[in-house]
Design a protein around this motif. Structure first.
Motif, mmCIF file in Angstrom:
data_model
loop_
_atom_site.group_PDB
_atom_site.id
_atom_site.type_symbol
_atom_site.label_atom_id
_atom_site.label_comp_id
_atom_site.label_asym_id
_atom_site.label_seq_id
_atom_site.Cartn_x
_atom_site.Cartn_y
_atom_site.Cartn_z
ATOM 1 N N ALA A 143 78.270 -64.019 67.889
ATOM 2 C CA ALA A 143 76.935 -63.542 67.513
ATOM 3 C C ALA A 143 75.931 -63.763 68.647
ATOM 4 C CB ALA A 143 76.463 -64.240 66.240
ATOM 5 N N ALA A 144 76.187 -64.774 69.498
ATOM 6 C CA ALA A 144 75.302 -65.060 70.631
ATOM 7 C C ALA A 144 75.578 -64.149 71.822
ATOM 8 C CB ALA A 144 75.438 -66.529 71.047
ATOM 9 N N GLY A 145 76.532 -63.225 71.671
ATOM 10 C CA GLY A 145 76.777 -62.241 72.719
ATOM 11 C C GLY A 145 78.003 -62.482 73.572
ATOM 12 N N TYR A 146 78.742 -63.559 73.312
ATOM 13 C CA TYR A 146 79.985 -63.778 74.052
ATOM 14 C C TYR A 146 81.082 -62.917 73.432
ATOM 15 C CZ TYR A 146 77.517 -67.826 75.918
ATOM 16 O OH TYR A 146 76.605 -68.637 76.524
ATOM 17 N N GLU A 147 82.094 -62.605 74.225
ATOM 18 C CA GLU A 147 83.222 -61.799 73.774
ATOM 19 C C GLU A 147 84.494 -62.627 73.840
ATOM 20 O OE1 GLU A 147 83.118 -58.601 76.630
ATOM 21 O OE2 GLU A 147 81.546 -57.539 75.510
ATOM 22 N N LEU A 148 85.326 -62.500 72.821
ATOM 23 C CA LEU A 148 86.596 -63.227 72.801
ATOM 24 C C LEU A 148 87.540 -62.622 73.834
ATOM 25 C CD1 LEU A 148 88.354 -65.417 71.488
ATOM 26 C CD2 LEU A 148 89.103 -63.679 69.840
ATOM 27 N N ARG A 149 88.100 -63.459 74.683
ATOM 28 C CA ARG A 149 89.062 -63.011 75.695
ATOM 29 C C ARG A 149 90.453 -63.584 75.442
ATOM 30 N NH1 ARG A 149 91.787 -59.785 78.918
ATOM 31 N NH2 ARG A 149 92.409 -60.718 80.867
ATOM 32 N N VAL A 150 90.518 -64.897 75.080
ATOM 33 C CA VAL A 150 91.813 -65.553 74.907
ATOM 34 C C VAL A 150 91.802 -66.396 73.631
ATOM 35 C CG1 VAL A 150 93.455 -67.230 75.884
ATOM 36 C CG2 VAL A 150 92.194 -65.693 77.410
ATOM 37 N N ARG A 151 92.882 -66.269 72.889
ATOM 38 C CA ARG A 151 93.150 -67.153 71.745
ATOM 39 C C ARG A 151 94.579 -67.639 71.957
ATOM 40 N NH1 ARG A 151 91.962 -64.038 67.390
ATOM 41 N NH2 ARG A 151 90.073 -65.125 66.796
ATOM 42 N N GLU A 152 94.726 -68.948 72.157
ATOM 43 C CA GLU A 152 96.040 -69.532 72.374
ATOM 44 C C GLU A 152 96.049 -70.926 71.770
ATOM 45 O OE1 GLU A 152 96.858 -69.996 76.565
ATOM 46 O OE2 GLU A 152 94.810 -70.602 76.981
ATOM 47 N N PRO A 153 97.217 -71.524 71.620
ATOM 48 C CA PRO A 153 97.269 -72.848 71.007
ATOM 49 C C PRO A 153 96.334 -73.838 71.717
ATOM 50 C CG PRO A 153 99.475 -71.947 71.207
ATOM 51 C CD PRO A 153 98.552 -71.014 71.952
ATOM 52 N N HIS B 57 93.226 -73.645 72.508
ATOM 53 C CA HIS B 57 92.209 -73.136 73.436
ATOM 54 C C HIS B 57 91.735 -71.755 73.008
ATOM 55 C CE1 HIS B 57 91.367 -71.008 77.456
ATOM 56 N NE2 HIS B 57 90.388 -71.871 77.337
ATOM 57 N N ARG B 58 90.424 -71.564 73.104
ATOM 58 C CA ARG B 58 89.835 -70.240 72.942
ATOM 59 C C ARG B 58 88.948 -70.021 74.163
ATOM 60 N NH1 ARG B 58 92.882 -71.723 69.564
ATOM 61 N NH2 ARG B 58 92.790 -71.362 67.327
ATOM 62 N N LEU B 59 88.869 -68.787 74.612
ATOM 63 C CA LEU B 59 87.996 -68.447 75.729
ATOM 64 C C LEU B 59 87.131 -67.280 75.306
ATOM 65 C CD1 LEU B 59 87.100 -68.544 78.765
ATOM 66 C CD2 LEU B 59 88.884 -66.873 79.190
ATOM 67 N N VAL B 60 85.821 -67.480 75.412
ATOM 68 C CA VAL B 60 84.876 -66.386 75.250
ATOM 69 C C VAL B 60 84.137 -66.258 76.572
ATOM 70 C CG1 VAL B 60 84.650 -66.684 72.744
ATOM 71 C CG2 VAL B 60 83.027 -67.843 74.277
ATOM 72 N N ARG B 61 83.582 -65.082 76.796
ATOM 73 C CA ARG B 61 82.879 -64.865 78.055
ATOM 74 C C ARG B 61 81.752 -63.869 77.844
ATOM 75 N NH1 ARG B 61 87.513 -61.392 81.285
ATOM 76 N NH2 ARG B 61 87.458 -59.582 79.912
ATOM 77 N N THR B 62 80.885 -63.801 78.825
ATOM 78 C CA THR B 62 79.810 -62.830 78.779
ATOM 79 C C THR B 62 80.383 -61.442 79.040
ATOM 80 O OG1 THR B 62 79.399 -63.203 81.129
ATOM 81 C CG2 THR B 62 78.038 -64.465 79.568
ATOM 82 N N PRO B 63 79.711 -60.393 78.554
ATOM 83 C CA PRO B 63 80.174 -59.032 78.860
ATOM 84 C C PRO B 63 80.230 -58.771 80.368
ATOM 85 C CG PRO B 63 78.632 -58.982 77.037
ATOM 86 C CD PRO B 63 78.618 -60.402 77.582
ATOM 87 N N ALA B 64 79.355 -59.414 81.139
ATOM 88 C CA ALA B 64 79.365 -59.253 82.598
ATOM 89 C C ALA B 64 80.493 -60.058 83.253
ATOM 90 C CB ALA B 64 78.017 -59.673 83.180
ATOM 91 N N ARG B 65 81.178 -60.875 82.460
ATOM 92 C CA ARG B 65 82.293 -61.705 82.922
ATOM 93 C C ARG B 65 81.882 -62.745 83.956
ATOM 94 N NH1 ARG B 65 86.900 -56.976 83.411
ATOM 95 N NH2 ARG B 65 86.715 -56.286 81.261
ATOM 96 N N ASP B 66 80.622 -63.132 83.949
ATOM 97 C CA ASP B 66 80.144 -64.108 84.933
ATOM 98 C C ASP B 66 80.023 -65.513 84.361
ATOM 99 O OD1 ASP B 66 78.011 -63.421 83.300
ATOM 100 O OD2 ASP B 66 76.550 -63.388 84.931
ATOM 101 N N VAL B 67 80.284 -65.684 83.073
ATOM 102 C CA VAL B 67 80.310 -66.998 82.437
ATOM 103 C C VAL B 67 81.512 -67.025 81.489
ATOM 104 C CG1 VAL B 67 79.111 -68.649 80.938
ATOM 105 C CG2 VAL B 67 77.800 -67.277 82.582
ATOM 106 N N HIS B 68 82.362 -68.031 81.674
ATOM 107 C CA HIS B 68 83.525 -68.237 80.807
ATOM 108 C C HIS B 68 83.303 -69.518 80.025
ATOM 109 C CE1 HIS B 68 86.538 -65.767 83.467
ATOM 110 N NE2 HIS B 68 85.552 -65.033 82.982
ATOM 111 N N VAL B 69 83.461 -69.449 78.716
ATOM 112 C CA VAL B 69 83.291 -70.609 77.844
ATOM 113 C C VAL B 69 84.658 -70.946 77.252
ATOM 114 C CG1 VAL B 69 82.111 -71.548 75.817
ATOM 115 C CG2 VAL B 69 80.918 -69.907 77.323
ATOM 116 N N HIS B 70 85.172 -72.104 77.653
ATOM 117 C CA HIS B 70 86.475 -72.584 77.186
ATOM 118 C C HIS B 70 86.229 -73.527 76.014
ATOM 119 C CE1 HIS B 70 88.461 -71.223 80.927
ATOM 120 N NE2 HIS B 70 87.282 -71.497 81.462
#
Length: 187
Positions: free
Chosen positions: A95-105, A107-120
């Motif tokens: 809802a804050a604008g991050y996009e889900l990139r990875v879902r794995e045991p 760990h989850r990774l979301v990132r900005t649409p510009a791909r300049d910030v990765h949130v692990h």
């Protein structure tokens, strides 16, 4: 946010990379003094998105090490009470604008649409969080290992990588050696 009486669910058992492999398209940049401010903005955004949740947020990766060249992607780690309780953190981050990139045991990774910030996102106490902080803190205080790591990164970035994860994997040997020295240097 997590209800401690709620039974823990099993975590995912597969690796899901939304969008599939992505070629490495960014190069290394000299250290940018704006990276800590970008981190602080995203830390606030994450904490606002997860208001009331018991989370820890840290700046990790090369952009968290003053003087170290890095891909211009700010990495953030968020430790949550229960990685399987995605409704406690993932909905807010999306809802804050991050996009889900990875879902794995674990760990989850979301990132900005510009791909300049990765949130692990990891569960609090996960060894991966400790390892990120160990490397970051050691590189911040040991110029010789910082220079070695940068040299390896500069060598690797000049190659063609069909997947960013392959570039990351190629750095593993030097990262393991630096972390071993970091552990040995501890009192």
């Amino acid at each position: 946010m997590t209800n401690s009486s709620r039974p823990r669910r099993p975590d995912v058992t597969t690796v899901e990379i939304i969008g599939g492999p992505e070629a490495l398209t960014v190069g290394l940049s000299d250290y940018d003094a704006r990276w800590p401010e970008i981190y602080r903005r995203h830390r606030r955004r994450i904490l606002d998105a997860l208001a009331g949740a018991d989370v820890d947020v840290e700046h990790i990766g090369s952009t968290a090490v003053p003087g170290l060249a890095a891909k211009p992607i700010v990495d953030v780690v968020v430790a949550v009470p229960d990685i399987t309780a995605e409704e406690d953190y993932l909905d807010g981050l999306l809802a804050a604008g991050y996009e889900l990139r990875v879902r794995e045991p674990g760990h989850r990774l979301v990132r900005t649409p510009a791909r300049d910030v990765h949130v692990h996102v990891y569960e609090r106490g996960d060894a991966a969080v400790h390892e990120y902080l160990l490397l970051r803190d050691h590189l911040r205080t040991h110029a010789d290992d910082r220079a070695l790591y940068e040299s390896v990164k500069r060598d690797l970035i000049g190659r063609r990588w069909n997947d960013m994860n392959d570039y990351a994997d190629a750095k593993s040997e030097v990262i393991l050696a630096i972390k071993a020295r970091a552990r040995a240097a501890r009192p």
